[in-house]
Design a protein around this motif. Structure first.
Motif, PDB file in Angstrom:
ATOM      1  N   GLY B  50       0.798  -1.223   0.000  1.00 15.90           N
ATOM      2  CA  GLY B  50       0.000   0.000   0.000  1.00 15.90           C
ATOM      3  C   GLY B  50       0.824   1.263   0.000  1.00 15.90           C
ATOM      4  O   GLY B  50       0.690   2.108  -0.882  1.00 15.90           O
ATOM      5  N   THR B  53       2.774   2.014  -3.041  1.00 15.09           N
ATOM      6  CA  THR B  53       1.965   2.343  -4.214  1.00 15.09           C
ATOM      7  C   THR B  53       1.379   3.741  -4.101  1.00 15.09           C
ATOM      8  O   THR B  53       0.838   4.280  -5.066  1.00 15.09           O
ATOM      9  CB  THR B  53       0.831   1.315  -4.359  1.00 15.09           C
ATOM     10  OG1 THR B  53       1.356   0.028  -4.064  1.00 15.09           O
ATOM     11  CG2 THR B  53       0.275   1.271  -5.766  1.00 15.09           C
ATOM     12  N   THR B 102      -7.009   2.950 -10.217  1.00 10.52           N
ATOM     13  CA  THR B 102      -6.209   2.518  -9.075  1.00 10.52           C
ATOM     14  C   THR B 102      -5.896   1.029  -9.168  1.00 10.52           C
ATOM     15  O   THR B 102      -4.772   0.605  -8.877  1.00 10.52           O
ATOM     16  CB  THR B 102      -6.946   2.817  -7.763  1.00 10.52           C
ATOM     17  OG1 THR B 102      -7.392   4.149  -7.798  1.00 10.52           O
ATOM     18  CG2 THR B 102      -6.047   2.622  -6.570  1.00 10.52           C
ATOM     19  N   PHE B 106      -2.383  -0.529  -9.304  1.00 12.19           N
ATOM     20  CA  PHE B 106      -2.084  -1.470  -8.227  1.00 12.19           C
ATOM     21  C   PHE B 106      -1.554  -2.784  -8.811  1.00 12.19           C
ATOM     22  O   PHE B 106      -0.595  -3.362  -8.291  1.00 12.19           O
ATOM     23  CB  PHE B 106      -3.374  -1.704  -7.449  1.00 12.19           C
ATOM     24  CG  PHE B 106      -3.214  -2.524  -6.207  1.00 12.19           C
ATOM     25  CD1 PHE B 106      -2.649  -1.980  -5.079  1.00 12.19           C
ATOM     26  CD2 PHE B 106      -3.667  -3.836  -6.166  1.00 12.19           C
ATOM     27  CE1 PHE B 106      -2.519  -2.725  -3.934  1.00 12.19           C
ATOM     28  CE2 PHE B 106      -3.540  -4.589  -5.028  1.00 12.19           C
ATOM     29  CZ  PHE B 106      -2.961  -4.027  -3.908  1.00 12.19           C
ATOM     30  N   ALA B 110       2.006  -3.149  -7.422  1.00 15.97           N
ATOM     31  CA  ALA B 110       2.049  -4.082  -6.301  1.00 15.97           C
ATOM     32  C   ALA B 110       1.867  -5.527  -6.753  1.00 15.97           C
ATOM     33  O   ALA B 110       2.556  -6.430  -6.256  1.00 15.97           O
ATOM     34  CB  ALA B 110       0.972  -3.718  -5.280  1.00 15.97           C
ATOM     35  N   GLY B 149      -3.305  -6.740   0.487  1.00 16.07           N
ATOM     36  CA  GLY B 149      -3.799  -6.199  -0.781  1.00 16.07           C
ATOM     37  C   GLY B 149      -5.253  -5.812  -0.697  1.00 16.07           C
ATOM     38  O   GLY B 149      -5.656  -4.752  -1.184  1.00 16.07           O
ATOM     39  N   MET B 153      -6.222  -1.763  -1.199  1.00 18.95           N
ATOM     40  CA  MET B 153      -6.834  -1.326  -2.461  1.00 18.95           C
ATOM     41  C   MET B 153      -7.968  -0.305  -2.278  1.00 18.95           C
ATOM     42  O   MET B 153      -7.947   0.745  -2.929  1.00 18.95           O
ATOM     43  CB  MET B 153      -7.271  -2.588  -3.202  1.00 18.95           C
ATOM     44  CG  MET B 153      -7.878  -2.411  -4.541  1.00 18.95           C
ATOM     45  SD  MET B 153      -6.937  -1.422  -5.673  1.00 18.95           S
ATOM     46  CE  MET B 153      -8.317  -0.684  -6.505  1.00 18.95           C
ATOM     47  N   LEU B 156      -6.485   3.024  -1.237  1.00 17.92           N
ATOM     48  CA  LEU B 156      -5.812   3.696  -2.351  1.00 17.92           C
ATOM     49  C   LEU B 156      -6.830   4.308  -3.301  1.00 17.92           C
ATOM     50  O   LEU B 156      -6.657   5.439  -3.771  1.00 17.92           O
ATOM     51  CB  LEU B 156      -4.927   2.698  -3.100  1.00 17.92           C
ATOM     52  CG  LEU B 156      -3.662   2.254  -2.382  1.00 17.92           C
ATOM     53  CD1 LEU B 156      -3.016   1.108  -3.136  1.00 17.92           C
ATOM     54  CD2 LEU B 156      -2.687   3.403  -2.270  1.00 17.92           C
ATOM     55  N   GLY B 208      -9.528  -5.271  -5.424  1.00 15.65           N
ATOM     56  CA  GLY B 208      -8.428  -5.632  -4.532  1.00 15.65           C
ATOM     57  C   GLY B 208      -8.308  -7.138  -4.398  1.00 15.65           C
ATOM     58  O   GLY B 208      -7.211  -7.708  -4.497  1.00 15.65           O
TER      59      GLY B 208
END
Lengths: 174, 259
Positions: B50, B53, B102, B106, B110, B149, B153, B156, B208
């Protein structure tokens, strides 16, 4: 150990930032009033034509927002549209003979319900009905009426105008 | 005949892979129960998934907001509706762009790192080593990354949306001269908490789960060679991007129908 402390602080800040962003989305960017059962009371208003009114539209009095349209449905017995107006609890002194009209913000803006107070000393409460209503202005109807009116005017003026045959009639000045 | 056989084999391979991935997800979910006492592992992964990112999400969000503000203004001003710019920016961001962009970022930042990390652990036989020491790599390696994650997510995506709205505000109000009060009031009257904000959050949670699931599965399922790790990383980004875009369409269609 110092390394892991920095890491944990960073994660803490990240989570706080994320939750703050979610709170901002909920509180600042959206209209939060629709969450949960907010305190207030519901009043039904019957309209012949609601035009393009949608639920969540504002309900105003003297231009100040006092509530919102909770739901809209069709009454199959009265052939009218029923709008359930949710009014905030603090505005509890609205007379029963209040009239409602659907107005438009600007020429093409959003439609909203405007309440004009009457003179009664009894106040609207949960479940009250407003039957003195003025329907939404539908642009097509207004234009149609305007054109019809103009045509009728022109017919009236036709015999009076001394336009010679074959020549275009002088434009009527309003 | 050969062509048909190849098609059949490809179908069976795909289905088998899908089945393996599903079983893997179930194992991961079962392993998450053991995390309650070891939350520190998750915190570490939230950092690498997180916090790392965050920078790219902040920058992209700001610039997406800038562009939305410019483009939206140019279109809306033609109809004299530039006061609705705030509504346009906020709706596009909360409903679609926030969660989707995002998720794509991501996956790139990530997801690829997760797949490469787990793949390399498998290649260097660290996972096998853990099993030898009676440490379940599912509980120790995969589950914390998955949970991290799924936590990171939505946060974010929310940050992306807020920064984007701010970017749209900077361009619309600062540069183009839209009225600031109208920008916010139009936005607030038009964006609903259930349909728009909550819908966006649901989307970002689903993305996510999907992106992290694909990343950890590809890493865990990678061929234990240098090439295999590379392929797993690439496949993570490609598959999860496609999955995000496809699922976004389905979820938008479902949410629109529910309106």
């Amino acid at each position: 150990m110092a390394q892991s402390k920095v890491l944990e602080v960073a994660v803490g800040l990240f989570v706080i930032a994320g939750i703050a962003a979610l709170a901002t989305l909920a509180l600042k960017i959206s209209n939060l009033h629709s969450i949960g059962p907010s305190r207030g009371y519901d009043v039904k208003a019957y309209f012949n034509d609601i035009g393009g009114l949608k639920s969540e539209a504002p309900v105003t009095m003297a231009g100040v927002r006092i509530g919102h349209v909770a739901s809209i449905y069709f009454d199959k017995k009265r052939y009218q549209a029923v709008t359930v107006l949710h009014i905030q609890a603090k505005y509890n002194t609205i007379p029963v003979d209040t009239s409602a009209s659907i107005l438009t913000q600007g020429l093409l803006g959003e439609q909203y319900v405007s309440l004009s107070p009457g003179g009664s000393t009894q106040y609207l409460k949960n479940g009250s009905k407003i039957t003195m209503t003025q329907s939404a202005m539908v642009l097509e109807q207004v234009i149609g009426q305007f054109l019809f009116h103009k045509a009728a005017e022109g017919e009236q003026q036709q015999p009076q105008s001394p336009g010679a045959p074959g020549l275009p009639a002088a434009p009527a000045t309003p | 005949m050969n062509q048909i056989q190849r098609l059949g084999r490809a179908t069976i391979d795909t289905l088998e892979r899908l089945g393996r991935a599903t079983l893997f997800l179930l194992r991961v979910l079962r392993a998450t129960r053991t995390l309650t006492g070891r939350f520190r592992l998750v915190v570490q992964q939230v950092y690498s998934v997180g916090v790392m990112t965050l920078v790219i999400v902040l920058v992209s969000g700001l610039f997406v907001g800038f562009v939305l503000g410019l483009q939206g203004y140019n279109t809306l001003v033609r109809y004299g509706a530039e006061s609705s710019l705030g509504l346009l920016v906020a709706l596009s961001l909360t409903r679609e762009l926030g969660p989707v962009v995002t998720a794509l970022l991501f996956a790139g930042r990530a997801g690829s790192a997760l797949a490469a990390e787990i793949g390399l652990m498998k290649t260097t036989e660290q996972l096998a080593g853990m099993e030898m020491m009676a440490v379940d790599p599912m509980e120790r390696i995969v589950a914390p990354r998955f949970v991290a994650g799924v936590i990171a997510m939505p946060l974010l995506a929310a940050i992306f949306s807020v920064v984007g709205v701010f970017g749209g505000y900077l361009v619309g109000v600062g540069l183009m001269g839209v009225d600031g009060g109208l920008f916010w009031s139009q936005m607030r009257s038009g964006v609903g908490i259930y349909n728009d904000v909550l819908g966006g959050v649901v989307k970002s949670v689903v993305f996510g789960v999907i992106v992290t699931w694909i990343a950890v599965f590809e890493g865990y399922d990678a061929q234990p060679t240098a090439e295999g790790v590379g392929r797993a990383t690439t496949r993570t980004v490609v598959t999860s991007s496609l999955a995000v875009l496809g699922l976004d369409f389905i979820m938008t269609a479902l949410m629109m129908r529910g309106l």
